[in-house]
Design an enzyme around this catalytic site. Structure first.
Site, mmCIF file in Angstrom:
data_model
loop_
_atom_site.group_PDB
_atom_site.id
_atom_site.type_symbol
_atom_site.label_atom_id
_atom_site.label_comp_id
_atom_site.label_asym_id
_atom_site.label_seq_id
_atom_site.Cartn_x
_atom_site.Cartn_y
_atom_site.Cartn_z
ATOM 1 N N LYS A 51 -57.884 2.686 -58.941
ATOM 2 C CA LYS A 51 -58.236 1.476 -59.188
ATOM 3 C C LYS A 51 -58.323 0.401 -58.122
ATOM 4 O O LYS A 51 -58.958 -0.484 -58.057
ATOM 5 C CB LYS A 51 -57.564 0.845 -60.627
ATOM 6 C CG LYS A 51 -58.370 1.602 -61.780
ATOM 7 C CD LYS A 51 -57.745 1.109 -63.109
ATOM 8 C CE LYS A 51 -56.246 1.715 -63.289
ATOM 9 N NZ LYS A 51 -55.734 1.132 -64.616
ATOM 10 N N GLU A 110 -53.827 0.415 -68.435
ATOM 11 C CA GLU A 110 -53.519 -0.844 -67.957
ATOM 12 C C GLU A 110 -54.677 -1.487 -67.716
ATOM 13 O O GLU A 110 -55.685 -1.098 -66.993
ATOM 14 C CB GLU A 110 -52.500 -0.772 -66.536
ATOM 15 C CG GLU A 110 -52.131 -2.272 -66.182
ATOM 16 C CD GLU A 110 -51.318 -2.185 -65.019
ATOM 17 O OE1 GLU A 110 -51.071 -1.040 -64.494
ATOM 18 O OE2 GLU A 110 -51.032 -3.485 -64.411
ATOM 19 N N ARG A 144 -53.421 15.240 -62.547
ATOM 20 C CA ARG A 144 -54.275 14.399 -62.774
ATOM 21 C C ARG A 144 -55.725 14.979 -62.127
ATOM 22 O O ARG A 144 -55.600 16.016 -61.441
ATOM 23 C CB ARG A 144 -54.021 13.024 -62.048
ATOM 24 C CG ARG A 144 -53.756 13.089 -60.598
ATOM 25 C CD ARG A 144 -53.087 11.740 -59.983
ATOM 26 N NE ARG A 144 -54.030 10.729 -60.005
ATOM 27 C CZ ARG A 144 -53.576 9.656 -60.787
ATOM 28 N NH1 ARG A 144 -52.587 9.601 -61.308
ATOM 29 N NH2 ARG A 144 -54.219 8.516 -60.771
HETATM 30 P P1 ATP Z 1 -54.871 4.278 -61.042
HETATM 31 O O1 ATP Z 1 -53.907 5.020 -60.296
HETATM 32 O O2 ATP Z 1 -56.258 4.599 -60.918
HETATM 33 O O3 ATP Z 1 -54.618 2.841 -61.208
HETATM 34 P P2 ATP Z 1 -53.365 4.530 -63.536
HETATM 35 O O4 ATP Z 1 -52.809 5.806 -63.638
HETATM 36 O O5 ATP Z 1 -52.480 3.516 -62.967
HETATM 37 O O6 ATP Z 1 -54.836 4.560 -62.463
HETATM 38 P P3 ATP Z 1 -53.467 3.518 -66.095
HETATM 39 O O7 ATP Z 1 -54.511 2.524 -66.798
HETATM 40 O O8 ATP Z 1 -52.394 3.512 -66.102
HETATM 41 O O9 ATP Z 1 -54.177 4.039 -64.442
HETATM 42 O O10 ATP Z 1 -54.046 5.079 -66.711
HETATM 43 C C1 ATP Z 1 -53.956 5.236 -68.157
HETATM 44 C C2 ATP Z 1 -53.794 6.640 -68.487
HETATM 45 O O11 ATP Z 1 -54.643 7.410 -67.940
HETATM 46 C C3 ATP Z 1 -52.639 7.067 -67.959
HETATM 47 O O12 ATP Z 1 -52.008 8.033 -68.860
HETATM 48 C C4 ATP Z 1 -52.724 8.155 -66.569
HETATM 49 O O13 ATP Z 1 -51.929 8.906 -66.581
HETATM 50 C C5 ATP Z 1 -54.080 8.507 -66.884
HETATM 51 N N1 ATP Z 1 -54.870 8.688 -65.604
HETATM 52 C C6 ATP Z 1 -55.249 7.831 -64.540
HETATM 53 N N2 ATP Z 1 -55.735 8.483 -63.790
HETATM 54 C C7 ATP Z 1 -55.807 9.654 -64.188
HETATM 55 C C8 ATP Z 1 -56.627 11.027 -63.383
HETATM 56 N N3 ATP Z 1 -57.083 10.902 -62.232
HETATM 57 N N4 ATP Z 1 -56.589 12.196 -64.020
HETATM 58 C C9 ATP Z 1 -56.111 11.921 -65.480
HETATM 59 N N5 ATP Z 1 -55.613 11.168 -66.006
HETATM 60 C C10 ATP Z 1 -55.475 9.906 -65.409
HETATM 61 MG MG MG Z 2 -50.575 3.496 -64.549
#
Ligand code: ATP
Ligand code: MG
Length: 567
Positions: A274, A37, A264
């Site tokens: 984020k 995102e 994760r």
């Molecule tokens: P945040 O919680 O930091 O905002 P998010 O999951 O909302 O992270 P996205 O941009 O949606 O962020 O993530 C893109 C991809 O990266 C998704 O498939 C998510 O599952 C993966 N991802 C995000 N954080 C992690 C992590 N700490 N470890 C492994 N994969 C991750």
């Molecule tokens: Mg997400």
């Protein structure tokens, strides 16, 4: 794609793919996607997901990995984030080719899918407000209550939904909801929202839309539209999987990807949300998303991390189903391992102490040969100038040394790396403050190259730079951003900031480095002997600014941890 020489990993997801290939479940296709995102910069957790998705695809001849921006929340998203994500992905060594997609490109299709659900009696427009919806949802122990709008006719729902799109209603007046089961033990299945009214300009679709689809609805359908075979996500989406499947089953899509969850990455002394990282940026606690203390790819990069070290780290931590915290020492270890091979050795003095070699001729300069790497002759040698006045590291001298201090002290002889033995004869101090301003030493001309013809030994070899040839520079030393291994563990959205490390950055000015670094370009990695690995952050010849960031020290905490475990 990732270098072909990186070691193969096998994990449970790969096993699933292998099984599917055997049973021809997806007609031999392997299509994964990385779906960020664009509401922030990528962090090291994303790197795990990137390496996994792109890495898996690259293992199969027909494997493909899409880059898809999940851009359904225009309030928080923007072009800067999109550009940074693309840039960091490329830097990490991954190539999506022409497979770049945006969920927003599917808005029309998604709208039509929503219409189909309404026509099937599987979605309805609900006029309860957010609080009421929450109240009606029930709890884990109690079933929810039906919304009074749940029984509206298909015609009424179609009419309202079209008018939602046409902009007839204020934000928040209505939502479109899936009609599933208000008594489901899984709260995600209790008639979740699939569209909301939000009058916000979108960075790609402008003002075309005033309704935006929700994540759960968008994600499965975007996967399906792109023909994804394995939709890999993190564990917190496990409870959303029934919903993922429900949408695709109800809409009878041709392609029904399999959602697979993995744990994760959590890293000690680090936060990964984020939302929280954005707070650090907005409240100017760090200098930006690329502050070298940030766990973002841009931050790590500016600190001097290499793409190889990050990929290697992701490979070592593996992919599992159980949540755990990885020691940040492992990440540092991976960088050290990579730079140990790649980074040429140089000499730089961070806290200079002036040393005058009294018996060395005033106008003499010698160019001494120095190794660029102690164990890799292919990296060659360079010439380092030596002269009468040099700088040593302030803490390599003690006037009154304790027992185990073997470095320079009054009357003691030590070796200067690649040069001579010197002996300290006199300590000069500032009369007022009493602090040491200069050492007077003598050298033994017979010890050129670092060995005495009579075989006498010294206990220390110190780095140095010639004063008149040295280049002045600024050095940033970094430490962990948080003082607690789990800064997010206790609590609220705000109090993780109570655990910020006040000493996470130290800036040293007046550092002196050897002249070979004069033309080191921005992005150059080197090892300052005995001090650590450093990265050229800025080298501006016009205004004589040379700034180094310390990427990592030489002390390997991870090696110690491993040794400890072996005992
Ligand atoms: P945040 O919680 O930091 O905002 P998010 O999951 O909302 O992270 P996205 O941009 O949606 O962020 O993530 C893109 C991809 O990266 C998704 O498939 C998510 O599952 C993966 N991802 C995000 N954080 C992690 C992590 N700490 N470890 C492994 N994969 C991750
Ligand atoms: Mg997400």
């Amino acid at each position: 794609m990732i270098d072909s020489d990186s070691k193969p990993v096998s994990n449970f997801i790969q096993n699933i793919i292998e099984e599917d290939l055997k049973s021809d479940k997806h007609q031999g296709r392997v299509i994964t996607r990385f779906p960020p995102e664009p509401n922030g910069y990528l962090h090291i957790g994303h790197a795990k997901s990137i390496c996994l998705n792109f890495g898996l695809a690259s293992k199969y001849p027909e494997g493909i990995c899409n880059l898809r921006f999940d851009d359904t929340n225009p309030d928080k998203e923007n072009i800067e984030y999109i550009e940074s994500i693309k840039d960091n992905l490329k830097w990490l060594g991954f190539d999506w080719g022409d497979r770049l997609f945006y969920a927003s490109d599917y808005f029309e299709q998604l709208y039509n899918y929503a219409i189909q659900l309404i026509e099937k009696g599987k979605a309805y427009v609900c006029g309860l407000n957010a609080d009421e919806i929450r109240e009606y949802r029930g709890t884990l122990k109690e079933p929810g209550k039906d919304s009074p709008y749940r029984s509206s006719s298909v015609a009424e729902n179609l009419d309202l939904f079209k008018r939602m799109r046409a902009g007839e209603f204020e934000d928040g007046t209505y939502v479109l909801r899936a009609r599933i089961d208000m008594a489901s033990p899984n709260l995600n299945m209790r008639d979740p929202a699939i569209y909301r009214i939000r009058r916000v300009e979108h960075h790609r679709t402008g003002n075309k839309w005033c309704i935006y689809p929700m994540y759960d609805f968008t994600h499965c359908l975007s996967d399906s539209i792109e023909g994804i075979t394995h939709s890999i996500c993190t564990l917190e989406f496990e409870d959303h999987r029934p919903l993922y499947d429900w949408f695709l089953d109800e809409l009878e899509t041709d392609c029904h990807p399999q959602q697979i969850e993995f744990a994760r990455l959590n890293l000690s002394y680090t936060i990964m949300s984020k939302r929280k990282l954005l707070q650090l940026v907005e409240q100017e606690i760090v200098s930006g998303w690329d502050d070298p203390r940030m766990p973002t790819i841009s931050g790590l990069r500016r600190k001097g991390y290499t793409a190889e070290s990050i990929r290697n780290f992701c490979e070592r931590i593996g992919v599992g189903k159980r949540a755990s915290i990885v020691d940040i020492a492992l990440l540092e270890h991976c960088l050290r391992e990579d730079l140990n091979q790649k980074a040429p050795r140089v000499m730089g003095v961070l806290r200079p102490l002036k040393v005058v070699i009294e018996n060395y001729p005033e106008d003499q300069v010698e160019e001494l040969e120095a190794l660029n790497h102690p164990s890799d002759p292919s990296m060659g040698t360079r010439l380092v100038p030596f002269s009468r006045v040099i700088y040593l590291e302030e803490d390599d001298f003690m006037e009154d040394p304790p027992k185990k201090f073997y470095r320079l002290a009054p009357g003691r002889e030590i070796r200067l790396r690649y040069a001579y033995f010197i002996t300290c004869k006199e300590v000069i101090k500032d009369k007022k403050t009493g602090s040491i301003t200069e050492l007077r030493c003598t050298y033994d001309p017979q010890t050129k190259g670092g060995a005495a013809p009579d075989g006498r030994k010294v206990k220390a070899t110190l780095h140095w730079v010639s004063a008149q040839h040295s280049i002045e520079s600024k050095v940033h030393l970094y430490d962990k951003l948080f003082i607690k291994p789990d800064p997010e563990a206790t609590g609220t959205d705000e109090n993780f900031k109570d655990f910020l490390n006040p000493e996470s950055m130290k800036t040293l000015v007046g550092c002196k480095v050897e002249p070979s670094l004069k033309d080191a370009p921005q992005g150059y990695h080197c090892q300052f002997e005995r001090l650590g690995y450093f990265y050229v952050d800025i080298n501006n010849r016009a205004d004589h600014t040379l700034v180094f960031n310390r990427s990592v020290t030489l002390k390997d905490a991870w090696a110690k941890i491993k040794k400890g475990k072996k005992k």
